[in-house]
Enzyme design. Structure first.
Site, PDB file in Angstrom:
ATOM      1  N   GLU A 188       1.438  -0.087  -4.696  1.00  0.00           N
ATOM      2  CA  GLU A 188       0.356   1.155  -5.145  1.00  0.00           C
ATOM      3  C   GLU A 188       1.080   2.607  -5.565  1.00  0.00           C
ATOM      4  O   GLU A 188       1.884   2.936  -4.441  1.00  0.00           O
ATOM      5  CB  GLU A 188      -0.743   1.382  -4.164  1.00  0.00           C
ATOM      6  CG  GLU A 188      -1.654   2.630  -4.592  1.00  0.00           C
ATOM      7  CD  GLU A 188      -2.414   2.966  -3.226  1.00  0.00           C
ATOM      8  OE1 GLU A 188      -3.584   3.478  -3.675  1.00  0.00           O
ATOM      9  OE2 GLU A 188      -2.025   2.905  -2.101  1.00  0.00           O
ATOM     10  N   ASP A 211       0.780  -1.214   0.069  1.00  0.00           N
ATOM     11  CA  ASP A 211      -0.079   0.118   0.049  1.00  0.00           C
ATOM     12  C   ASP A 211       0.901   1.343   0.167  1.00  0.00           C
ATOM     13  O   ASP A 211       1.911   0.977   0.662  1.00  0.00           O
ATOM     14  CB  ASP A 211      -0.869  -0.037   1.072  1.00  0.00           C
ATOM     15  CG  ASP A 211      -1.811   1.165   1.441  1.00  0.00           C
ATOM     16  OD1 ASP A 211      -2.625   1.307   0.271  1.00  0.00           O
ATOM     17  OD2 ASP A 211      -1.801   2.035   2.269  1.00  0.00           O
TER      18      ASP A 211
END
Ligand SMILES: [Ca+2]
Ligand SMILES: [Ca+2]
Ligand SMILES: [Ca+2]
Length: 1018
Positions: A270, A242
């Protein structure tokens, strides 16, 4: 060399070939919103009240859990899903975050970790144990489904949400954001405005009030890597990282290496960006190509949504495929998607199932690893507020296995498994107009041809279509599920066989495919793509045969651990670090194509490299790090291969974290790459550093001046031990001749500069610099950073107290660079008034050897609280020059401020070039020369006087007109004035320069004043 073989009782084996994901179809699940498999965890005691059984509060827990996913495993397997990506399963913020109306909200999506080594009680059980997680992994693997966890090491919890960002290590308190004496967190403002495009701010500023973890801190580094390893031990096959864009990028390399050192895995991060014109796009593909962490393909996502959702021309997709194909070294590992938990679902932007089916078909047949967001196959969407967060996360509505989307995913998953052109093949456009896209995937002789017509009403005549499909008749692989048709191909040449003209009906997708038969071995994938000797690597492709053959790295044969017709695992051989061509030879002696593997010298350690006072830069110029290892670019000097751009929050000092091989002695230099690509090498010898064998590290040197632009390493392939240093073509400071400060002071300025650019002998082996007083006018509770840097090998003890009568705030021992953040006690409550606090510091500096050393800089920095409209007030630093070794320290007087306000005063730098002692009324002439480095506005200088108590006399005595300055541009001024006031006609006078700036709202500023030479004459 470490080879881990894992047979831990009670733990779960991961899949054998976790590093080969190109044949997988990933399904992304928000665990809380998928299926409630156990009511017993819905309202656990430690976080009671965060559950909403009515499912009307979209920011509360709704009951979905790990047992729920487990209970739907056959549903997933039946859809052709071969991997699940589940939202972060770790123990998550326990407290309520009231919304604007006072309603309770929770971190149900899992992105606020409090303990990375335990399982969230809402997803598993109220004791936070691993039972349900292990059961899920076991069930998934039994169904041929790999498990990816969402791993979010950028931050802990919201620092204002009741737990103050607290982190726990399997239940043991580690620390929190508010009382962070260990420096586990970065203490910077929220990322905002243009900061989203700023390399420093995206990594080191705060994401939405979430306590930003300092990954380079040895304790945090070890904790996060141990947590990842724990999940590997519990059978996890991959990690979705993330906020990868907001982690320290250079640390990411060592995270990946740590995971791969334990076992093979698949990592993708990400890195949000709208398109390939994003200011940090180049950084993104550099990272993806080198770090071992692939990325979610956001540029292609934008194009998919524009084309299928908003009816843009297909050229939008085709151009992204072409651009990324040029840029990403491992483009087949990019993870492609239509929508996810951060954006409106596709049907919320275009409620048209035909278009959704086309987008699914495209994603599953184009290059990259497809990821389907949960519920897509059930046409799940809620359009409240445009369908964005949190309405893009509805509860899974149904589990029908008969929807067209469900069947479509199943069918194309099977094609991805069986035809290597989909996972490994090239992708090229064969026919295109605004509504029609016909593209071909090809891997050796295996071919897939896909034709999509997205128009709802228009059919198109397709003529002059060529393909690599062999001559013959091809029926639609989807059996007409999306209205596809059959084609006839006749022989041509050079992979240009002609397809008989046909008419492509409206809103249809046709898929035609040919799978090659027996042939020589064909490699389509290697994973990881980089690593040290002794780790596991998965080589994947086709036609390896059932009998074991050999795998070579260059000429060296690697140990084979497992062998199948499509996947082989080997242990990397102990050969010199370099890029190797890896080949497979089957048992019949046939040799495959080659694929590149980067062999590292050792496992990677994250090191913070700092170069002080680097070569001046203009906008668009950057400082890079290069050196003698593959990690440092093997002395390359280009944007894409050297390490960088480095980051200049303390311009002209630049730093970057780079992961380098443990225990190795590395040689390196810093270079400037100008906006026009011109390269300037620093002069002098190569810097040398021995990397620690564990933990983290840092090294700080000065840019070496003299003969700039003429010094380069002798050879691009020398090893650390044989690499000869190269002398600068220009003069080097007479370092060896300087024995003490008096000698230094006698040097001409030019030679002083040379000495300053070395780790020169400015301080004796032990030096006490006591009573550096800094006067700070600041709100209580505000963070105050004190930074300093010392020569290599030196250490210092910094003592900070508010004043003589206040208790000690902090005392610490450190070496080399240190940024210390303290928070002024909030003795003044919430009153928005400016308080005056007297900071007293004592620096005791000591070198580890008898060699003299140098203090490079000391400075203080203040951050203005976001949303505070008041001025920062004055920042005065009062360095008693008489106690400093020389004006060298003043040379690097450092000031950083950040502010959201327009036209507020930045700072006062109070200079005390000498105590100006006067005993009578007299005329004085002040002149000063100063240089400022800053960005984002204009600056002007003011000259003030201080009374003997060091307090600012509000009367302005000199003003330099507002001048838009370029970085590094100097300002000089002269004021001839009569000391007209008798009120401090004798005593000690001090002189200050006040800097102002005018900024657009939201703009950011930082400044450095150096060379502030002030003279006073009578
Ligand atoms: Ca539940
Ligand atoms: Ca929790
Ligand atoms: Ca960060």
């Amino acid at each position: 060399m470490f080879v881990f073989v894992l047979f831990i009782v009670g733990r779960t084996q991961k899949s054998l070939f976790a590093a080969d994901f190109k044949r997988e179809v990933i399904y992304q699940i928000i665990t809380d919103r998928f299926f409630d498999g156990s009511a017993s965890n819905n309202d656990p005691p430690q976080s009671a009240g965060l559950y909403d059984p009515t499912k009307t509060n979209w920011r509360a827990y709704w009951g979905g859990d790990l047992p729920g996913i487990q209970q739907r495993m056959s549903y997933l397997a039946g859809m052709g899903v071969t991997a699940i990506w589940i939202s972060p399963p770790v123990d998550n913020l326990n407290t309520n975050i009231p919304d604007a109306n006072g309603n309770p909200t929770a971190s149900y999506q899992g992105y606020q970790a409090r303990d990375f080594k335990r399982i969230e009680e809402h997803f598993g059980n109220p004791n936070n144990t691993w039972t349900e997680f292990d059961n899920l992994v076991t069930a998934a693997h039994q169904n041929g489904i790999k498990v990816i966890i969402d791993f979010a090491p950028n931050n802990s919890t919201q620092n204002n949400a009741g737990e103050f960002g607290a982190l726990y290590d399997n239940g043991t308190f580690l620390g929190n954001f508010t009382n962070d004496s260990n420096g586990y967190f970065h203490h910077n403002p929220n990322i905002s405005g243009s900061g989203w495009d700023d390399r420093y701010q995206v990594q080191y500023y705060t994401l939405f009030d979430l306590a930003d973890i300092n990954q380079e801190h040895a304790t945090m580094d070890a904790y996060l890597k141990a947590a990842a390893r724990l999940f590997q031990q519990h059978g996890v096959d991959g990690f979705r990282i993330d906020a990868m864009k907001h982690l320290t990028w250079g640390w990411g390399y060592s995270l990946a290496n740590s995971i791969y050192t334990f076992d093979d895995s698949f990592l993708f991060g990400e890195w949000f960006q709208g398109n390939t014109s994003d200011p940090l796009y180049r950084d993104s593909f550099k990272f993806a190509s080198k770090s071992g962490i692939s990325l979610l393909d956001f540029p292609l996502n934008t194009a998919i949504r524009n084309v299928f959702g908003s009816n843009a021309d297909f050229s939008a997709i085709d151009s992204v495929i072409a651009q990324e194909g040029n840029d990403f070294a491992w483009k087949e590992d990019l993870v492609t998607f239509i929508d996810n938990h951060e954006m409106a679902r596709f049907l919320s932007i275009n409620n048209n199932n035909n278009r959704l089916h086309q987008a699914i078909a495209f994603t599953l047949t184009s290059r990259g690893i497809p990821c389907i967001y949960y519920g897509t196959e059930q046409y799940l969407h809620n359009d409240t507020g445009g369908g964005t967060d949190p309405y893009n996360r509805p509860m899974m509505s149904s589990f029908s296995t008969s929807t067209i989307a469900y069947q479509l995913i199943n069918r194309l998953s099977s094609l991805r498994r069986n035809n290597p052109a989909i996972p490994y093949g090239s992708m090229g456009q064969r026919w295109i107009n605004k509504d029609v896209y016909i593209y071909e995937r090809k891997f050796f002789e295996s071919v897939v041809l896909v034709a999509i017509n997205k128009s709802e009403t228009s059919s198109y005549n397709v003529s002059s279509l060529n393909t690599s499909l062999p001559a013959g008749n091809y029926s639609d692989y989807l059996n007409g599920l999306l209205g596809g048709l059959s084609i006839t191909v006749s022989s041509g040449s050079d992979n240009n066989n002609r397809v008989t003209n046909f008419r492509l009906p409206a809103h249809t997708v046709s898929v035609w495919q040919f799978t090659e038969g027996a042939a020589s071995p064909q490699i389509g994938s290697i994973g990881p793509t980089t690593g040290q000797p002794g780790i596991k690597v998965v080589v994947a492709g086709n036609n390896f045969g059932t009998k074991t053959g050999t795998v070579k790295f260059g000429a060296t044969t690697a140990t084979v651990n497992s062998w199948s017709p499509t996947q082989i695992t080997v242990t990397t051989p102990s050969v010199v670090n370099a890029n190797y061509n890896v080949t497979v030879t089957n048992s019949g002696g046939q040799v495959s194509n080659a694929i590149q593997y980067t062999l590292l010298a050792a496992n990677l350690i994250p090191i913070k490299f700092t170069v002080n006072n680097a070569s001046p830069t203009e906008v668009g110029d950057y400082i890079f790090l290069t050196g003698n290892t593959v990690e440092l670019g093997n002395w390359s000097a280009s944007f894409d291969s050297a390490v960088g751009p480095m980051l200049p929050p303390n311009y002209p000092n630049w730093f970057i974290v780079a992961s380098v091989p443990a225990g190795q002695t590395i040689l390196f230099k810093f270079i400037k790459i100008a906006a026009n690509s011109a390269v300037t090498w620093e002069a002098g010898s190569n810097h040398q550093y021995t990397v620690p064998t564990s933990g983290t590290g840092f090294v700080s040197v000065n840019w070496q001046y003299g003969g700039e632009g003429q010094s380069q390493p002798l050879s691009s392939n020398s090893t650390a031990t044989s690499m000869p240093s190269r002398e600068s073509a220009g003069p080097v400071g007479p370092t060896s001749e300087i024995r003490n400060l008096e000698e230094f002071d006698k040097l001409p300025i030019r030679e002083k500069e040379n000495v300053l650019s070395q780790d020169g002998p400015l301080l004796p082996p032990s030096y006490n610099m006591e009573d550096i007083q800094m006067r700070v006018f600041v709100h209580g509770g505000w963070p105050l950073a004190i930074s300093y840097s010392l020569s290599r090998g030196a250490s210092a003890r910094l003592t900070v107290a508010t004043d003589a009568t206040e208790p000690l705030i902090q005392q610490l021992d450190t070496g080399e660079n240190k940024d210390v953040v303290i928070r002024i006690p909030d003795r003044f409550g919430e009153a928005p008034r400016v308080a005056k606090i007297h900071i007293r510091t004592t620096v005791q500096a000591r070198h580890s050897t008898s060699a003299p050393f140098m203090m490079h800089s000391i400075g203080i920095a203040l951050e203005e609280n976001e949303g505070n409209a008041g001025p920062l007030a004055a920042l005065q630093s009062n360095f008693p020059v008489s106690k400093l070794p020389s004006d060298a320290l003043m040379n690097h007087l450092l000031l950083n401020t950040w502010t959201q306000n327009r036209t507020s005063p930045i700072s006062n730098v109070i200079l005390q070039p000498a105590a100006i002692r006067t005993s009578q009324r007299e005329d004085l002439t002040y002149s000063f020369v100063a240089k400022t480095f800053y960005r984002g506005g204009a600056a002007e200088f003011f000259l003030y006087e201080l009374n003997p108590q060091g307090e600012l006399i509000p009367e302005l005595v000199f003003r330099q007109g507002i001048k838009p300055l370029r970085q590094g541009e100097g300002v000089s001024g002269r004021w001839d004035g009569r000391k007209s006031s008798g009120e401090f006609s004798y005593g000690v006078h001090r002189l200050g320069i006040r800097m102002w700036r005018e900024l657009a709202a939201g703009a950011k500023w930082y400044g450095l004043i150096c060379d502030p030479q002030v003279t006073v004459s009578r």
